[in-house]
Motif scaffolding. Structure first.
Motif, mmCIF file in Angstrom:
data_model
loop_
_atom_site.group_PDB
_atom_site.id
_atom_site.type_symbol
_atom_site.label_atom_id
_atom_site.label_comp_id
_atom_site.label_asym_id
_atom_site.label_seq_id
_atom_site.Cartn_x
_atom_site.Cartn_y
_atom_site.Cartn_z
ATOM 1 N N GLU A 14 1.126 -1.370 0.090
ATOM 2 C CA GLU A 14 -0.351 0.493 0.219
ATOM 3 C C GLU A 14 1.032 1.509 0.454
ATOM 4 O O GLU A 14 2.124 0.877 0.811
ATOM 5 C CB GLU A 14 -1.169 0.286 1.053
ATOM 6 N N GLY A 15 0.208 1.888 -1.199
ATOM 7 C CA GLY A 15 1.729 3.721 -1.369
ATOM 8 C C GLY A 15 2.896 2.889 -0.751
ATOM 9 O O GLY A 15 3.939 3.302 -0.714
ATOM 10 N N PRO A 16 3.040 2.415 -2.810
ATOM 11 C CA PRO A 16 4.378 1.819 -2.678
ATOM 12 C C PRO A 16 5.473 2.741 -3.188
ATOM 13 O O PRO A 16 6.781 2.399 -3.536
ATOM 14 C CB PRO A 16 4.234 0.811 -4.282
ATOM 15 N N LEU A 17 5.535 3.962 -4.050
ATOM 16 C CA LEU A 17 5.882 5.394 -4.507
ATOM 17 C C LEU A 17 7.362 4.812 -3.559
ATOM 18 O O LEU A 17 8.315 5.227 -3.987
ATOM 19 C CB LEU A 17 5.114 5.814 -4.713
ATOM 20 N N LEU A 18 6.975 6.014 -2.736
ATOM 21 C CA LEU A 18 7.991 6.779 -1.801
ATOM 22 C C LEU A 18 9.255 4.622 -0.928
ATOM 23 O O LEU A 18 10.052 5.491 -1.032
ATOM 24 C CB LEU A 18 8.073 6.784 -0.289
ATOM 25 N N PRO A 19 8.887 3.930 -0.524
ATOM 26 C CA PRO A 19 9.528 3.269 -0.474
ATOM 27 C C PRO A 19 10.689 2.618 -2.091
ATOM 28 O O PRO A 19 11.907 2.289 -1.755
ATOM 29 C CB PRO A 19 8.487 1.577 -0.506
ATOM 30 N N HIS B 92 12.820 5.755 -2.752
ATOM 31 C CA HIS B 92 13.818 5.322 -1.273
ATOM 32 C C HIS B 92 14.613 4.023 -1.870
ATOM 33 O O HIS B 92 16.407 4.156 -1.562
ATOM 34 C CB HIS B 92 13.318 4.824 0.344
ATOM 35 N N ALA B 93 14.393 3.196 -2.102
ATOM 36 C CA ALA B 93 15.117 2.291 -2.768
ATOM 37 C C ALA B 93 15.658 1.711 -4.028
ATOM 38 O O ALA B 93 17.266 1.894 -3.990
ATOM 39 C CB ALA B 93 14.043 0.694 -2.691
ATOM 40 N N ARG C 166 20.202 2.168 -3.861
ATOM 41 C CA ARG C 166 21.090 0.709 -4.662
ATOM 42 C C ARG C 166 21.842 2.420 -6.094
ATOM 43 O O ARG C 166 22.991 1.823 -5.735
ATOM 44 C CB ARG C 166 19.997 0.373 -5.484
ATOM 45 N N PHE C 167 20.806 3.293 -6.369
ATOM 46 C CA PHE C 167 21.923 3.706 -7.355
ATOM 47 C C PHE C 167 22.559 5.373 -6.994
ATOM 48 O O PHE C 167 23.502 5.662 -7.716
ATOM 49 C CB PHE C 167 20.747 4.117 -8.406
ATOM 50 N N GLY C 168 21.579 5.782 -6.406
ATOM 51 C CA GLY C 168 22.663 6.635 -5.719
ATOM 52 C C GLY C 168 21.823 8.127 -6.152
ATOM 53 O O GLY C 168 22.122 9.609 -5.979
ATOM 54 N N GLU C 169 20.854 7.754 -6.986
ATOM 55 C CA GLU C 169 20.108 8.909 -7.569
ATOM 56 C C GLU C 169 19.198 7.820 -8.080
ATOM 57 O O GLU C 169 18.752 7.045 -7.883
ATOM 58 C CB GLU C 169 20.441 8.990 -8.687
ATOM 59 N N VAL D 225 7.070 14.292 -6.614
ATOM 60 C CA VAL D 225 7.753 13.364 -5.433
ATOM 61 C C VAL D 225 9.136 13.203 -4.977
ATOM 62 O O VAL D 225 9.482 13.829 -4.601
ATOM 63 C CB VAL D 225 7.073 11.738 -5.276
ATOM 64 N N VAL D 226 9.687 13.204 -5.806
ATOM 65 C CA VAL D 226 11.094 13.361 -6.521
ATOM 66 C C VAL D 226 11.777 14.443 -5.885
ATOM 67 O O VAL D 226 12.585 14.852 -5.211
ATOM 68 C CB VAL D 226 11.896 12.816 -7.763
#
Ligand code: FES
Length: 137
Positions: free
Chosen positions: A15-20, A23-24, A28-31, A54-55
Motif C-alpha cells: 500500500e503506497g509503494p511510491l516512496l519505498p 528510497h530503494a 541502490r543507485f545513488g540517484e 515527489v522526487v
C-alpha cells in the motif's frame, strides 16, 4: 545486484509503494534518474509529472548522483535553542562535504546534533563540527 525492475517488483504490491520504491532506488543507485522516474511511473500507472513531483519535493532524493559524503545538520527547535543556527552560519566553506538540513534526530537534549555516515554526533560546537567535516572529506 538488485535491478530497477527488481526494486519495483519488491514493493509494487505494498500500500503506497511510491516512496519505498524511490528510497530503494536512491539507496541502490545513488540517484533517481529520469529513466527511473519514467519506469516507476509506468509501473505504478502514474504520470511522469506525479513521480517527478515527489522526487523533487523530498531532499533525500537526487536526480543526479552526488558522490560527496553527507552531513545532516539538525535545525529543529531544540537544536536551534542550543545554537545550531550560529554553527550553520559559521560552517567551513568546504565543498568536499554536502551539508543538508534534517529536522530532529531524537536526541534533542544533547544538541546541536548532526548525522553523518550513519552515526549521530551530539553536543556539536564549532571545533567538533569542523573536525567532523574534515573526517568526512
Ligand atoms: S531538535 Fe535536534 S535532535 Fe531534536
Amino acid at each position: 545486484m538488485e535491478s530497477l525492475e527488481d526494486i519495483i517488483a519488491t514493493h509494487a504490491e505494498r500500500e503506497g509503494p511510491l516512496l519505498p520504491i524511490l528510497h530503494a532506488i536512491q539507496a541502490r543507485f545513488g540517484e533517481v534518474s529520469e529513466n527511473s522516474i519514467r519506469t516507476v511511473a509506468k509501473a505504478l500507472n502514474l504520470t511522469r509529472a506525479e513521480v517527478h513531483g515527489v522526487v523533487s519535493f523530498y531532499h533525500d532524493f537526487h536526480e543526479v548522483a552526488d558522490p560527496r559524503p553527507v552531513l545532516k545538520l539538525c535545525r529543529s527547535e531544540a537544536c536551534q535553542a542550543r545554537g545550531v543556527e550560529a554553527l550553520a552560519a559559521g560552517l567551513p566553506d568546504d565543498h568536499r562535504v554536502k551539508v543538508e538540513t534534517i529536522y530532529c534526530l531524537g536526541l534533542c537534549s544533547v544538541g546541536p546534533n548532526a548525522m553523518a555516515a550513519g552515526k549521530v554526533h551530539a553536543r556539536l560546537d564549532r571545533a567538533k563540527l569542523a573536525a567532523l567535516m574534515e573526517s568526512l572529506a
